[in-house]
Design an enzyme around this catalytic site. Structure first.
Site, PDB file in Angstrom:
ATOM      1  N   GLU A  15       0.710  -7.984   7.576  1.00  0.00           N
ATOM      2  CA  GLU A  15       1.260  -9.077   8.378  1.00  0.00           C
ATOM      3  C   GLU A  15       1.146  -8.828   9.877  1.00  0.00           C
ATOM      4  OE1 GLU A  15       4.560  -8.583   5.669  1.00  0.00           O
ATOM      5  OE2 GLU A  15       4.718 -10.760   5.554  1.00  0.00           O
TER       6      GLU A  15
ATOM      7  N   ALA B 197       0.829  -1.210   0.000  1.00  0.00           N
ATOM      8  CA  ALA B 197       0.000   0.000   0.000  1.00  0.00           C
ATOM      9  C   ALA B 197       0.860   1.255   0.000  1.00  0.00           C
ATOM     10  CB  ALA B 197      -0.934  -0.009   1.210  1.00  0.00           C
TER      11      ALA B 197
ATOM     12  N   LEU C 182      -5.486   3.706   5.855  1.00  0.00           N
ATOM     13  CA  LEU C 182      -5.942   4.249   4.570  1.00  0.00           C
ATOM     14  C   LEU C 182      -7.407   3.934   4.320  1.00  0.00           C
ATOM     15  CD1 LEU C 182      -2.779   3.269   2.484  1.00  0.00           C
ATOM     16  CD2 LEU C 182      -3.330   5.514   3.444  1.00  0.00           C
TER      17      LEU C 182
HETATM   18 MO1  MOS Z   1       4.442 -11.723   2.396  1.00  0.00          MO
HETATM   19  S1  MOS Z   1       5.028 -13.465   3.328  1.00  0.00           S
HETATM   20  O1  MOS Z   1       5.959 -10.921   2.259  1.00  0.00           O
HETATM   21  O2  MOS Z   1       3.790 -12.044   0.930  1.00  0.00           O
END
Ligand code: MOS
Length: 723
Positions: A685, A530, A610
């Site tokens: 993540e 993003a 966002l």
């Molecule tokens: Mo992520 S594991 O960097 O797609």
């Protein structure tokens, strides 16, 4: 699942669309089936179908392969084996020393007679139909010379020290004098945790269509990063980069397993060239377990030494994880430990054990996800030993500087760090005060109820990216870049960004992604998507707007501008991380040891949000994955043959809707000016980081039983439950 999420993130000055929960631009196309995925593209000539035959040994050599019957089988066009596959580039040295190269290096298929892992492709059968190809594949006769493989981590005595970890981090760090400080610490935790192999299972299996026109090939596939696939195909086939076009407008999930090109892509490209006809190849769900990457297993020793007030004196995190014999992958499992808590004496280290599997790959939050299962469990063990609230323990060990994240000798400030606020806000919303400090104290009939928490940390990145914007005379703005939307909401947030800079309604913006002919981006990965693609679009729009100011109106031919972004110096001067705190409530059945996650709450500080709707979805997905990592997910390697045996979704368990109770998320109001033009940080993540540990800590709080071997399946708990 229900949710009453609170979105605390306010809009910044000049931002009207950014920060709004805009619905997905591509939602209608997806639910109506109009969105085409890799395998579904319609190409000009009739596609032939490829079927991959995998090796039935884990290590050795093909002595003889008889494909005569398969070749004569009805509807079969080609049987390709190492005997007749076209020449390709050689596979390079098995090292992760040069981090970028692992994404793009040549990956030949059917290159020689060697079997490096179970189910490695040994033949591609191409037929007029999928069924014809699959049936013929069954008649191929293979004789092997079998070598003894290493398939058991316990037997894997020889570990070695890799040159770097994944993403280029130092393999080992140390500060102060860990051994002495830990030995002398009045309160200690010294515990070893293990995490299992895990397998990515995006809904869209890995698949590709290849079509040649002269000496140029177009690859339709689902990939996170088009530039990686393009470079890998060109390098492997030894053709110019410009001869490869990659098309990937929609991707049914990736989670790191679509960062590089796998065998489906290369086999399709080779066969289509031989046949002079488009060929499509998909991995079956079962084949994905061996051939589309996995998270390595890990053995992690965590040593925490503290004074009686809960101030950490010594932190040690030493990791051994699995790697393939033929290609190295060092999951950076101990790296976040360098940045999370303060202590004068510290050590982190990474070692590898070679197994005869396919290479490990990046899986959502590589390093942090398995690492936080261990470290955040150990922090809970320390809090218990100190009889201190786990939140208070973490507050007492909040660092002023990031001491060791990049360079062991240098402390650098955090660009922003609101972990304490995440924990406090999360605790309040979750009702943390209802937790009993004494494990096993809350009962409801035959259920034990427990509460746990864990911290989350995840680095923030940006990757070089470019974008083009084209303002058409009729007033439509086309936004063009080779970025991907892997289900995360890229189409939507780029629309919002362009709308804000151009002060145009979102309906007038058309975002075009997923074609390597468009300006190159860093793609989707590492939670940088993003910020990287968004900043490039922001820059392009800003330039276009400046042009417009000098003109009376849009010229008849339209107007266009290009923009770009690179990693700024702020990434060297500041430690950039997003933070969070997870809370979980579990109920454990006294008779069956069944663990139900009744509710979870996550509070996050990740800069400007966002789009709170797509952000929430990303975070919730990560939190659910945390439940899976804590309680269910494990790919089992057969120690005799080296096969991943539970290789389907019936036997590889992931949480389904019924396994997930209430999940709530909250974003702390934060703008990180040093991160990028939006003040945002990556969130793809963050949600999985620490989530599993919160669940594990809740299981301990419910039962008083600490399971250090993940996942916490019933048989590890049942023998120890009270009557
Ligand atoms: Mo992520 S594991 O960097 O797609």
């Amino acid at each position: 699942m229900t949710s009453n999420d609170q979105i605390a993130s306010k809009n910044g000055p000049g931002f009207q669309q950014i920060g709004q929960p805009l619905d997905r631009i591509d939602g209608r196309a997806k639910v109506t089936g109009a969105a085409r995925y890799g395998y579904e593209h319609i190409v000009s000539d009739k596609c032939a179908f490829g079927y991959i035959l995998g090796a039935s040994i884990g290590r050795g050599r093909i002595v003889a392969i008889d494909a005569q019957a398969a070749t004569k089988s009805p509807g079969v066009l080609l049987v390709m084996t190492h005997k007749n596959a076209p020449a390709q580039a050689r596979f390079g040295e098995p090292t992760t020393a040069t981090p970028r190269e692992v994404f793009t290096r040549p990956r030949p298929v059917l290159g020689d007679a060697h079997i490096r892992y179970f189910d490695q492709p040994i033949a591609l059968v191409v037929g007029e139909t999928f069924e014809a190809a699959r049936a013929a594949a069954g008649s191929i006769d293979v004789r092997y010379e079998r070598l003894q493989g290493d398939f058991e981590p316990e037997l894997c005595a020889a570990t070695y020290r890799p040159e770097r970890t994944n993403a280029g981090f130092a393999t080992d760090t140390s500060a102060g004098g860990f051994a002495k400080a830990f030995a002398q610490a009045p309160v200690k935790v010294d515990a070893t945790y293990t995490t299992a192999f895990e397998s990515h299972n995006p809904m869209e299996p890995h698949a590709a269509i290849a079509q040649w026109e002269g000496d140029r090939v177009t690859i339709y596939t689902g990939t996170q990063t088009l530039a990686n696939v393009r470079a890998c195909v060109a390098g492997t086939l030894q053709i110019p980069l410009d001869s490869v076009r990659v098309v990937s407008p929609f991707i049914g999930g990736g989670f790191g397993s679509k960062l590089i090109a796998h065998a489906d892509i290369m086999l399709a490209a080779l066969a289509a060239r031989v046949l002079q006809r488009p060929v499509k190849v998909a991995m079956t769900r079962q084949q994905m377990f061996a051939n589309a990457g996995h998270r390595p297993l890990s053995i992690q020793q965590v040593r925490l030494g503290a004074d009686r007030d809960g101030k950490l004196i010594a932190i040690g995190h030493e990791v051994c994880s699995s790697t393939a014999r033929f290609e190295e992958f060092t999951e950076q499992t101990g790296v976040f430990t360098r940045s999370l808590y303060a202590a004068d004496h510290r050590v982190t280290r990474h070692r590898l054990m070679r197994l005869d599997t396919n290479r490990g790959e990046w899986m959502r939050a590589p390093g942090e996800a398995p690492g936080m299962l261990a470290v955040e469990s150990a922090m809970d063990e320390l809090a218990h030993a100190l009889q201190l609230d786990p939140i208070e323990l973490r507050i007492r060990n909040e660092p002023n500087l990031d001491g060791t994240s990049l360079d062991p000798d240098r402390g650098i400030p955090f660009s922003s760090r609101n972990l304490i606020e995440c924990m406090r806000r999360g605790a309040r919303l979750f009702g943390w005060e209802r937790r009993s400090a004494r494990p096993g104290a809350i009962r409801e009939g035959r259920k034990l109820i427990g509460h746990g928490m864990a911290a989350a940390i995840r680095p923030n990145y940006i990757g070089p990216s470019r974008a083009r914007v084209v303002l058409e005379p009729r007033g439509t703005l086309r936004v063009q870049l080779d970025m991907t939307d892997i289900g995360t909401g890229t189409y939507t947030i780029l629309t919002q960004i362009a709308a804000d800079v151009m002060q145009m309604p979102p309906a007038s913006i058309k975002v075009e992604l997923g074609d390597s002919q468009l300006p190159t981006t860093a793609g989707s990965g590492g939670s940088w998507g993003a910020a990287s693609a968004g900043s490039a679009v922001h820059d392009a729009c800003t330039k276009l707007k400046r042009q417009l100011l000098d003109l009376p109106g849009i010229p008849p031919g339209g107007l266009q501008a290009e923009g770009s972004v690179t990693r700024s110096a702020e990434y060297d001067r500041y430690s950039q991380h997003a933070f969070g705190a997870h809370f979980a409530e579990v109920a454990v059945d006294l008779d069956t040891a069944e663990i139900r996650v009744r509710r979870m709450l996550g509070a996050f500080a990740a800069g400007r949000i966002l789009n709170p709707k797509t952000a929430r979805s990303q975070i919730v997905g990560g939190m659910i994955w945390g439940i899976g990592a804590a309680l269910m997910e494990q790919t089992l390697l057969d120690p005799l043959h080296g096969a991943f045996i539970n290789h389907d979704l019936a036997e590889y368990h992931i949480p389904v809707n019924a396994d997930v109770g209430q999940i709530d998320t909250v974003f702390i109001e934060e703008v990180d000016e040093r991160a990028n033009v939006f003040g945002s940080k990556g969130i793809g993540e963050l949600g999985i980081c620490g989530a599993g540990a919160a669940v594990a800590n809740a299981v301990f709080n419910a039962t008083g039983i600490r399971v250090r071997e993940f996942p916490i399946t019933l048989e590890k708990l049942l023998p120890f439950l009270p009557g």
